[in-house]
Design a protein around this motif. Sequence first.
Motif, mmCIF file in Angstrom:
data_model
loop_
_atom_site.group_PDB
_atom_site.id
_atom_site.type_symbol
_atom_site.label_atom_id
_atom_site.label_comp_id
_atom_site.label_asym_id
_atom_site.label_seq_id
_atom_site.Cartn_x
_atom_site.Cartn_y
_atom_site.Cartn_z
ATOM 1 N N GLY A 64 12.993 39.479 -91.306
ATOM 2 C CA GLY A 64 13.564 40.684 -91.384
ATOM 3 C C GLY A 64 12.842 41.555 -92.457
ATOM 4 O O GLY A 64 12.737 42.795 -92.104
ATOM 5 N N PHE A 65 12.488 41.222 -93.623
ATOM 6 C CA PHE A 65 11.741 41.963 -94.388
ATOM 7 C C PHE A 65 10.336 42.140 -93.887
ATOM 8 O O PHE A 65 9.718 43.137 -94.304
ATOM 9 C CB PHE A 65 11.645 41.347 -95.791
ATOM 10 N N THR A 128 8.610 44.585 -100.293
ATOM 11 C CA THR A 128 8.612 45.875 -99.760
ATOM 12 C C THR A 128 9.039 46.778 -100.533
ATOM 13 O O THR A 128 8.395 48.156 -100.323
ATOM 14 C CB THR A 128 9.690 45.722 -98.517
ATOM 15 N N LEU A 129 9.702 46.710 -101.648
ATOM 16 C CA LEU A 129 9.989 47.813 -102.525
ATOM 17 C C LEU A 129 8.640 48.370 -103.441
ATOM 18 O O LEU A 129 8.641 49.621 -103.832
ATOM 19 C CB LEU A 129 10.984 47.484 -103.679
ATOM 20 N N ARG A 131 5.943 49.417 -102.246
ATOM 21 C CA ARG A 131 5.303 50.730 -101.273
ATOM 22 C C ARG A 131 6.335 52.012 -101.975
ATOM 23 O O ARG A 131 5.736 53.015 -102.293
ATOM 24 C CB ARG A 131 5.492 50.680 -99.862
ATOM 25 N N VAL A 132 7.473 51.821 -101.873
ATOM 26 C CA VAL A 132 8.332 52.852 -102.477
ATOM 27 C C VAL A 132 8.105 53.335 -104.021
ATOM 28 O O VAL A 132 8.135 54.426 -104.178
ATOM 29 C CB VAL A 132 9.835 52.541 -102.105
ATOM 30 N N SER A 133 7.803 52.369 -104.620
ATOM 31 C CA SER A 133 7.552 52.647 -106.155
ATOM 32 C C SER A 133 6.243 53.296 -106.146
ATOM 33 O O SER A 133 6.089 54.061 -106.999
ATOM 34 C CB SER A 133 7.489 51.137 -106.859
ATOM 35 N N ARG A 134 5.271 52.943 -105.446
ATOM 36 C CA ARG A 134 4.168 53.581 -105.555
ATOM 37 C C ARG A 134 4.191 55.114 -105.101
ATOM 38 O O ARG A 134 3.447 55.973 -105.565
ATOM 39 C CB ARG A 134 2.877 52.749 -104.764
ATOM 40 N N THR A 135 4.799 55.466 -104.125
ATOM 41 C CA THR A 135 5.118 56.765 -103.639
ATOM 42 C C THR A 135 5.959 57.380 -104.680
ATOM 43 O O THR A 135 5.654 58.643 -104.779
ATOM 44 C CB THR A 135 5.798 56.627 -102.033
ATOM 45 N N VAL A 153 13.330 54.989 -109.778
ATOM 46 C CA VAL A 153 13.491 55.871 -108.598
ATOM 47 C C VAL A 153 13.611 55.395 -107.342
ATOM 48 O O VAL A 153 14.250 55.408 -106.537
ATOM 49 C CB VAL A 153 12.340 56.842 -108.597
ATOM 50 N N ALA A 154 12.438 54.070 -107.224
ATOM 51 C CA ALA A 154 12.544 53.465 -105.832
ATOM 52 C C ALA A 154 13.955 52.662 -105.854
ATOM 53 O O ALA A 154 14.554 52.556 -104.746
ATOM 54 C CB ALA A 154 11.375 52.400 -105.970
#
Length: 233
Positions: A64-65, A128-129, A131-135, A153-154
Motif C-alpha cells: 500500500g505504501f 513517503t512523508l 517527499r511532502v516534507s521536502r516540498t 507542515v507535512a
Amino acid sequence: MSPRRADPELRLALIDIGARLLAEGGPRALSTRRLAAEAGCSTQAVYTHFGGMSGLVREMVHEGFDRLQTHFAHVADSDDPVADIALLGIAYRRNGGRNPHLYAIMFGTTTHTGYRLNEPDRQYGRYTLGRVSRTAARCIDSGRFTAADPELVAHHMWTAVHGIVSLELGDYLIPPYDADTCFETQLVNLMVAQGDGRARATRSIAAARLRAVGLEERAGGLEERAGGLPAPS
C-alpha cells in the motif's frame, strides 16, 4: 531441477484479493483456501510468497505504501512549490481511491486480529512523508509559507488529507458538501493556514488540478504498479 520462481503477478494478485477479503469480511474471511480459489492457484502459493498469513498482511501494508510512493514519484518539482504540494495531496487522494482495500489496511482502519504487525511494520510507510516534507521546505524557502518546521507542515497536510480521503472512501461526504467540494476548499485553506495568500493559493491549486489531468493520462495503470519504488534503507 531448480525450484520454481515465485510469480510476481500472482504475488500482487494475492495481495489485492487478500486486502479485499480482509477489508470486506474481516479476519474470518481471509483463508488460504479462499485466497487460492479466487486467485486460481494452490494454497501453497501463500506460503511460497509470504510465508503465511501474517506475512501476507504485512505485505499488504508495505505494498500500500509502495503504491503511494509510486503516485508521489510522478509529481515533478516545478517553479511553484505550493502547486507541487497540492498535487501531492491530489496524488494521495487518487492512490486511496484506486487502492481502497489496501488503504484501509495500511492505516489500520481494517482490523487484522490474529495477524500481528509489529511497530516497524506500522511505521514502514513514513518514508513517503519525506517527499511532502521536502516540498514543504521549498514552500517555506520561497516565502509562500511562514511556518518554520517543514516536517510539521507535512504532518498537517497528511492528517488533513488523510481525514478527507477516509471519509470519502466511507461514503460519508454527500452533496452539497461532497468530496470534490470539500477537498478543493480544504487545499486552499491548508495553504492559507501555512501563511500563503488566499488568491495566490487558489491559483496554485488550479494549476495543480491542470497538472493532475496530465498525470492521470500518463500514469493510468498505477494500480497494477509496474515496479513501485522501494523504501530507503
